[in-house]
Design an enzyme around this catalytic site. Structure first.
Site, short mmCIF file in Angstrom:
data_model
loop_
_atom_site.label_atom_id
_atom_site.label_comp_id
_atom_site.label_asym_id
_atom_site.label_seq_id
_atom_site.Cartn_x
_atom_site.Cartn_y
_atom_site.Cartn_z
N ASP A 32 11.55 -26.26 -4.91
CA ASP A 32 10.54 -27.33 -4.86
C ASP A 32 11.20 -28.63 -5.31
OD1 ASP A 32 7.18 -27.07 -4.77
OD2 ASP A 32 8.02 -28.96 -5.46
N LEU A 52 -3.56 -15.20 2.73
CA LEU A 52 -4.10 -14.96 1.39
C LEU A 52 -5.26 -15.90 1.03
CD1 LEU A 52 -3.10 -17.36 -0.75
CD2 LEU A 52 -0.96 -16.14 -0.59
N GLU A 88 -7.29 -17.81 -2.26
CA GLU A 88 -7.13 -18.17 -3.67
C GLU A 88 -8.05 -17.28 -4.50
OE1 GLU A 88 -7.41 -22.36 -4.45
OE2 GLU A 88 -6.23 -22.81 -2.66
N LYS A 97 -3.58 -17.75 13.00
CA LYS A 97 -3.96 -18.26 11.67
C LYS A 97 -5.15 -19.22 11.79
CE LYS A 97 -3.84 -19.75 7.52
NZ LYS A 97 -4.16 -19.03 6.33
N ASN A 132 -9.08 -18.49 10.48
CA ASN A 132 -9.76 -19.37 9.52
C ASN A 132 -10.99 -20.03 10.15
OD1 ASN A 132 -8.21 -18.81 7.37
ND2 ASN A 132 -7.26 -20.81 7.18
N GLY A 166 -24.67 -21.08 1.42
CA GLY A 166 -24.46 -21.93 0.25
C GLY A 166 -24.56 -23.37 0.69
N GLY A 207 -15.55 -24.82 1.27
CA GLY A 207 -14.66 -25.81 0.68
C GLY A 207 -13.25 -25.25 0.60
N CYS A 226 -8.15 -24.86 2.69
CA CYS A 226 -7.82 -24.42 4.05
C CYS A 226 -8.90 -24.70 5.08
CB CYS A 226 -7.52 -22.92 4.04
SG CYS A 226 -6.01 -22.55 3.16
N LYS A 228 -9.68 -28.36 6.27
CA LYS A 228 -8.50 -28.94 6.93
C LYS A 228 -8.23 -28.24 8.26
CE LYS A 228 -4.34 -27.30 5.21
NZ LYS A 228 -3.53 -26.80 6.30
#
Ligand code: UDX
Length: 431
Positions: free
Chosen positions: A30, A151, A153, A202, A206, A251, A255, A258, A261
């Site tokens: 990084d 994955l 969070e 991917k 999503n 809900g 948010g 991922c 965006k």
């Protein structure tokens, strides 16, 4: 195998510790010096369950380290995995500058025969761009692949250790063979697909999951304006095997880092390619408007928010994370302040709200204990289903005045909250 991972965000750090846990020699790279120093000391710079333990094990066993130097990370790596961010540009397109920059910096140090795999979320066509950048900077033979990550969070370690599938997008046999060997210990189905299919998978996954949530919330709005009950509807629909009860609880909208965006990026991509994008554009529009629509209706029921004390519980975008990106709090609190309310907030993990304008507002206060936030509130809004919030005994803090209780996660028993004396309102039920 020697593995280098570029980028130490959620995906990068989790990948580092998991690949190391299978006995690979892993170096995380990084540009952020302080992040690298902290990781080398066994400290994860964000909250994610189980990550610190695995990080410490990897460091102690000597098969994991972090560096800021491309040469050190890349020059001996058999596999280089790019896991840098692909944030939204202002028009919703994805910003590929971190990817372009990191592969360009890595290129001169890649060894002959290395695999360069893109784990970051990227749209179809990106691997070809990466190939071009790297090809212009090295004469060595490099094998390219797309390796999307799925994955979540809050459960990142388990999702990575026990994936539903590994998707390897490449038409290069060597790249596939090396990545298949790297992923064999995961004991998950390994799919060999074209790079573009991997990249789209991917986004498609999503966007499909986000669509389920949008659909649930559209139905919730119908329920809020009729006598139908969203929980009953989802339960009754969910018995149908083609539908299922999972992953579409209503809900105030999705948010996180991922979904917002990725939905915008697919809409932009479709628009660019002149493919009908109304679905994805609608999703963003609906999701953005949802908190405001709900608050407007709530205000009609309980009267103006002006001068009311409103307790907002839950500031992260979901439980078990301190990530506030696109959290409902960041939409709800400014609207409440704008309406003249006094807001007192609480979150078990987030100790300071990310938005400085909110943090510095004279009508905003963040409490370290839930009791302080809800004391004498005219309205309590449950934004996030943290166990500490769901498990709290609201009866013991009931004030001697009318108090509204608005449950945006549908987690509380109507009877229990009503018995405690609150006026209970819930998303997906008439109010
Ligand atoms: C998501 C995807 O699930 C994951 O596969 C991908 O790799 C990254 O994006 P994440 O953003 O960590 O993961 O969280 P997730 O648990 O999927 O929740 C996303 C948002 O949807 C949250 O705001 C959550 O509250 C909301 N959500 C989720 C709902 O409103 N209803 C649901 O039924 C599920």
């Amino acid at each position: 195998m020697k593995v280098a991972i570029i980028g130490t965000g959620f995906v990068g750090v989790t990948s580092c510790v998991v690949y190391a846990s299978f006995g690979n020699q892993v170096i995380g790279l990084d540009v952020d010096q302080s992040k690298v120093e902290s990781l080398n000391k066994g400290k994860v710079p964000f909250y994610e369950p189980k990550l610190t333990e695995l990080l410490k094990t990897g460091l102690n066993e000597g098969n994991l380290k972090f560096t800021t130097t491309y040469e050190e990370a890349i020059s001996e790596a058999d596999v280089v995995i790019v896991a840098v961010g692909t944030p939204s540009a202002s028009d919703g397109a994805i910003d590929l500058s971190y990817i372009a920059n990191s592969v360009a910096q890595a290129a001169p140090f890649l060894k002959e025969g290395a695999v360069l795999a893109i784990k970051s979320t990227v749209l179809p066509g990106t691997l070809a761009q990466v190939k071009k950048i790297v090809g212009n900077l090295t004469d060595k033979k490099i094998h390219y692949a797309s390796l999307p990550e799925f994955l979540k969070e809050g459960t990142a370690v388990d999702d990575t250790l026990y994936p539903d599938r590994i998707v390897i997008g490449t038409e290069n046999k060597t790249a596939f063979a090396i990545l298949e060997e790297l992923h064999r210990p995961f004991q998950a189905p390994i799919l060999s697909v074209k790079p573009e299919s991997a990249q789209l998978t991917k986004y498609a996954s999503n966007n499909y999951l986000a669509l389920r949530i949008v659909y649930a919330n559209v139905l919730a709005e119908i329920c809020e304006k009729t006598d139908a009950d969203i929980d009953e509807v989802i339960e009754a629909m969910g018995y149908e095997k083609r539908i299922g009860k999972h992953y579409w609880y209503p809900g105030l909208g999705y948010g996180g880092s991922c979904f917002p965006k990725d939905v915008k990026a697919l809409a932009h991509f479709c628009h660019d390619k002149k493919i009908v994008d109304n679905l994805f554009s609608f999703m963003t529009q609906f999701n953005t408007n949802r908190p405001i629509q709900v608050l407007k209706r709530l205000e009609k029921v309980m009267g103006s928010f002006a001068k009311k004390k409103i307790a907002v519980l839950g500031l992260s975008f979901k439980p078990n994370t301190d990530d506030q990106r696109e959290s409902p709090a960041l939409a709800v609190i400014p609207a409440l302040l704008e309406a003249g309310a006094q807001v007192s907030a609480f979150d078990p993990m987030v100790k300071k709200i990310a938005d400085a304008k909110i943090a510095n507002h004279s009508h905003y206060k963040q409490e370290m204990e839930i009791e302080g936030a809800v004391k004498d509130a005219d309205l309590i809004i449950i934004l996030i289903e943290w166990p500490q919030i769901i498990g709290f005994d609201f009866a013991k803090v009931k004030a001697n005045k009318p108090q509204f209780f608005f449950d945006t996660r549908g987690q509380f028993s109507l009877k229990k909250i009503q018995d405690a004396g609150y006026l209970y309102l819930r998303v997906g039920r008439q109010f």
